[in-house]
Design a protein around this motif. Structure first.
Motif, mmCIF file in Angstrom:
data_model
loop_
_atom_site.group_PDB
_atom_site.id
_atom_site.type_symbol
_atom_site.label_atom_id
_atom_site.label_comp_id
_atom_site.label_asym_id
_atom_site.label_seq_id
_atom_site.Cartn_x
_atom_site.Cartn_y
_atom_site.Cartn_z
ATOM 1 N N ARG A 95 0.842 -1.157 0.086
ATOM 2 C CA ARG A 95 -0.103 -0.030 0.030
ATOM 3 C C ARG A 95 1.042 1.215 0.171
ATOM 4 O O ARG A 95 0.445 2.307 0.318
ATOM 5 C CB ARG A 95 -0.719 -0.069 1.028
ATOM 6 C CG ARG A 95 -1.839 -1.144 1.305
ATOM 7 C CD ARG A 95 -2.746 -1.361 2.519
ATOM 8 N NE ARG A 95 -3.675 -0.161 2.332
ATOM 9 C CZ ARG A 95 -4.674 -0.169 3.153
ATOM 10 N NH1 ARG A 95 -5.173 -0.948 4.302
ATOM 11 N NH2 ARG A 95 -5.667 0.907 3.061
ATOM 12 N N ALA A 96 2.119 0.997 -0.498
ATOM 13 C CA ALA A 96 3.075 2.122 -0.635
ATOM 14 C C ALA A 96 2.493 3.475 -1.516
ATOM 15 O O ALA A 96 2.463 4.633 -0.806
ATOM 16 C CB ALA A 96 4.342 1.854 -1.155
ATOM 17 N N LEU A 102 -1.233 10.044 0.119
ATOM 18 C CA LEU A 102 -2.129 10.628 1.198
ATOM 19 C C LEU A 102 -1.047 11.532 2.072
ATOM 20 O O LEU A 102 -1.647 12.796 2.082
ATOM 21 C CB LEU A 102 -2.596 9.500 2.222
ATOM 22 C CG LEU A 102 -3.230 10.090 3.409
ATOM 23 C CD1 LEU A 102 -4.616 10.647 2.989
ATOM 24 C CD2 LEU A 102 -3.738 8.896 4.331
ATOM 25 N N ASN A 103 0.125 11.152 1.977
ATOM 26 C CA ASN A 103 1.301 11.897 2.602
ATOM 27 C C ASN A 103 1.406 13.252 1.598
ATOM 28 O O ASN A 103 1.427 14.554 2.382
ATOM 29 C CB ASN A 103 2.431 11.467 2.948
ATOM 30 C CG ASN A 103 3.578 12.014 3.344
ATOM 31 O OD1 ASN A 103 3.282 12.792 4.426
ATOM 32 N ND2 ASN A 103 4.624 11.625 3.377
ATOM 33 N N GLY A 116 9.315 6.817 -1.395
ATOM 34 C CA GLY A 116 10.498 6.589 -0.567
ATOM 35 C C GLY A 116 10.452 6.501 0.966
ATOM 36 O O GLY A 116 11.162 5.720 1.397
ATOM 37 N N GLY A 117 9.817 7.411 1.432
ATOM 38 C CA GLY A 117 9.700 7.343 2.877
ATOM 39 C C GLY A 117 8.792 5.997 3.404
ATOM 40 O O GLY A 117 9.296 5.539 4.510
ATOM 41 N N VAL A 168 5.993 8.303 7.834
ATOM 42 C CA VAL A 168 5.955 6.551 7.983
ATOM 43 C C VAL A 168 7.329 6.198 8.445
ATOM 44 O O VAL A 168 7.293 5.107 9.299
ATOM 45 C CB VAL A 168 5.668 6.141 6.534
ATOM 46 C CG1 VAL A 168 5.600 4.669 6.721
ATOM 47 C CG2 VAL A 168 4.195 6.739 6.192
ATOM 48 N N ALA A 169 8.290 6.593 7.883
ATOM 49 C CA ALA A 169 9.652 6.096 8.037
ATOM 50 C C ALA A 169 9.907 6.429 9.676
ATOM 51 O O ALA A 169 10.542 5.548 10.263
ATOM 52 C CB ALA A 169 10.666 6.720 7.435
ATOM 53 N N VAL A 170 9.765 7.463 10.193
ATOM 54 C CA VAL A 170 10.147 7.752 11.741
ATOM 55 C C VAL A 170 9.370 7.057 12.399
ATOM 56 O O VAL A 170 9.864 6.421 13.456
ATOM 57 C CB VAL A 170 10.049 9.191 11.811
ATOM 58 C CG1 VAL A 170 10.418 9.341 13.542
ATOM 59 C CG2 VAL A 170 10.929 9.958 11.154
#
Length: 637
Positions: A95-96, A102-103, A116-117, A168-170
């Motif tokens: 679901r990337a 959305l981001n 990428g995040g 997402v990454a953090v």
């Protein structure tokens, strides 16, 4: 609860349930009204959606649910927890595109960067899925017949408070490290990206047991309510220094462990011997990537006078190219853009010059151009504080020493970069810069697995990497000794008829039971028991005067009474007794127990030279000089 579906390419967008704020300066912000977060697209100010804020009761319930779920999750094998994190990573990858779109709507981050995040977050979950089962304690060196080691145990409930600039990454880093070590997590995403936070929570929690991961949405009040909960054991926060300070103060009262990665004001030093065009490319990447909205963005530049003119010219060209091509995304909202402009205006009023950018463009959204400021001085706000915008303040220095001194000044300590061809200068910078990360000749990059502790007001603790697993666990030391089993106890021998009369003051011989007993205690009054140690194990205690046959489970008919000893066991006296004990109890002899028939180190001894219970001085009695094995701990250890 989401009351408005965010607009995603390829999907139908329903009519909004709330109108945009009337103030055009807030048209690209996150509104708070009656317990609702209204999120607007920073690119054009259109509505993204509404998210209901959790009230205090909902926060308390979220922590309660996480606490209830944590016990079973903690008992789940680490490898099984890792497998579930692998499943969560796979679900994120599937679901990337949805998360990235959305981001982009919520924060304005370009789609490719957003995607990428998301993929970086999935990779982080995979890394912790593998590292978690390998996170282990230490083997300690103690007594030869003991075992000493450490084990790591989960702390309990982790409150993860995460930012909007890489949501997402953090979040995956903190959530992954907490979950794989057996903690339950209550996650509060930033109020600037609540839809992304909710969707992330739905995807990850779907593969986990219920309530191991709980997401609560809201602003500062929700974050405060969460960090104040007494059942929260860890608060892991990535965000502003002001919020980090408040969390640290609250944790001092609740006792929660804190992991903080807060603001930064990262310096870049440009030495005299580097190519100025290359240095300008590095500076532009560091200052303008993600529109300057990275915690480790380049926030202040100190360039050697010998290359200053060529460097500034090349940096202006880099900024102009980005502005002309529209490479930068908008700032997250109008509130941040106002703060960036305030810092730029303060610098201009204090004597700085904007060679490119420096003003809010017209039109909708919260766009801001790449900006280069020159003639900056240390006292300017844009130099002293974190800007989180695409602004590159430049100060010319006369030599490397001045640049290093200015870079070391300030209250933040997240990271710094040095561009130099001098190994000596690089080594000095590495040693003297008071920051968690020093980068030599590259503003971004680094090997996987690196983890740093920020300094000063930039935070505390390891916020990523393998060491984050240590932050999420507590270490316990375990000592295993040798037990005395029920069938191995033996009582002290009772005095024979005609023995020494204590009341008559008869002199006791060196090998008597009374002498042996008194040698191991200060006085008869200090210890009411007679002590009879068993070979290879701790001595058992039998009340003085008790009947040995009534208290000793060992078959006294099979095992003759052992000679009393003051401290260490006598090998020769124990041989027959150990054999009998083995026969009656099934105990396997220890490898260091003396062989049957006595210890050859004791020499030969004529049968009948020792009277039972009274060894005479000079007769070679084993009770007089007990043999101590090298591996036997000293008395009192």
């Amino acid at each position: 609860m989401t009351t408005f579906a965010p607009s995603i390419p390829g999907s139908r967008t329903p009519e909004p349930t709330a109108t945009a704020p009337a103030d055009p300066r807030d048209a690209a912000g996150t509104a708070h009204a009656a317990g609702t977060l209204t999120v607007l697209d920073p690119r054009d100010g259109t509505l993204v959606g509404d998210v209901a804020e959790a009230d205090r009761e909902a926060v308390v319930d979220a922590v309660r649910r996480a606490r209830a779920a944590q016990g079973a999750w903690m008992r789940t094998p680490a490898a099984a927890r890792g497998e579930l994190l692998h499943d969560a990573a796979a679900a994120l990858r599937e679901r990337a595109d949805e998360l990235a779109a959305l981001n982009q709507h919520e924060t304005g981050k370009p789609f490719d960067d957003s995607r990428g995040g998301v993929l970086a977050g999935a990779d982080t979950l995979r890394q912790y899925a593998e590292l978690g089962p390998l996170h282990r304690g230490l083997s300690l060196v103690g007594a030869r017949e003991a075992a000493d080691f450490t084990i790591d145990q989960p702390r309990g409930v982790v409150a993860a408070v995460t930012p909007w600039n890489d949501p997402v990454a953090v979040a995956c880093g903190l959530i992954g490290a907490a979950l794989v070590t057996g903690n339950a997590v209550v996650h509060k995403p930033s109020e600037r990206s609540p839809h992304v936070g909710q969707l992330l929570g739905e995807i990850v929690s779907a593969v986990l047991p219920p309530d191991v991961l709980v997401t609560v949405s809201g602003g500062a009040a929700v974050g405060a309510a969460l960090t104040e909960q007494p059942d929260v054991d860890v608060v892991a926060h990535v965000g502003s220094t002001a919020t980090g300070r408040r969390i640290a103060r609250v944790a001092a009262l609740t006792g929660a462990h804190v992991v903080l990665e807060n603001g930064g004001d990262d310096a870049l030093i440009v030495d005299a011997d580097v190519d100025p065009a290359w240095a300008a490319e590095q500076a532009a990447i560091g200052a303008f990537a993600n529109a300057g909205q990275i915690c480790t963005s380049v926030e202040r530049i100190y360039v050697h006078r010998d290359v200053a003119d060529a460097f500034v010219e090349a940096l202006v060209a880099e900024a102009t190219r980005r502005n002309d091509r529209g490479e930068l995304g908008p700032l997250v909202d109008g509130r941040l853009r106002d703060e960036v402009q305030r810092q730029v205006d303060d610098a201009l009023a204090s004597g700085a010059r904007a060679l490119v950018g420096g003003a809010v463009p017209s039109g909708p959204g919260s766009w801001y151009p790449a900006t280069v400021l020159v003639d900056c001085t240390p006292h300017m706000t844009v130099v002293q504080e974190e800007t989180l915008g695409p602004v590159a303040p430049v100060q010319v220095v006369d030599d490397f020493d001045e640049g290093l001194r200015l870079a070391c000044a300030g209250r933040y300590g997240l990271a710094a970069t040095v561009l130099t061809g001098s190994i000596g200068h690089a080594n000095r910078a590495m040693a003297e810069l008071p920051v968690g990360t020093v980068k030599i000749n590259a503003v971004f990059g680094g090997a996987p697995g690196g983890s740093a502790q920020p300094r000063g007001e930039s935070g505390a603790g390891f916020g990523y990497g393998p060491e984050l697993l240590d932050e999420m666990t507590l270490t316990k030391v375990v000592h295993y000794g040798t037990p005395v089993l029920a069938g191995e106890r033996r009582a002290a021998p009772t005095a024979s008829a005609g023995g020494a009369d204590e009341t008559a003051g008869t002199a006791r011989t060196a090998g008597s039971a009374d002498t042996a007993a008194s040698a191991s205690r200060p006085s008869p009054e200090a210890s009411p028991a007679a002590v009879a140690p068993v070979s290879g194990v701790a001595a058992a205690t039998v009340p003085a005067g008790a009947d040995a046959a009534a208290t000793d489970p060992v078959d006294t008919a099979a095992a003759p009474p052992a000679a009393p000893r003051a401290s260490a066991p006598s090998p020769s006296a124990d041989a027959d007794s150990d054999a009998a004990t083995t026969a009656s109890t099934g105990r396997t002899p220890h490898p260091q127990d003396p062989a049957e028939g006595g210890d050859p180190d004791e020499g030969t001894q004529s049968e009948g030279t020792q009277s039972e219970g009274t060894g005479d001085e000079g007769t070679g009695s084993p009770d007089e000089q007990p043999r101590v094995h090298l591996a036997q701990p000293a008395e009192g250890d």
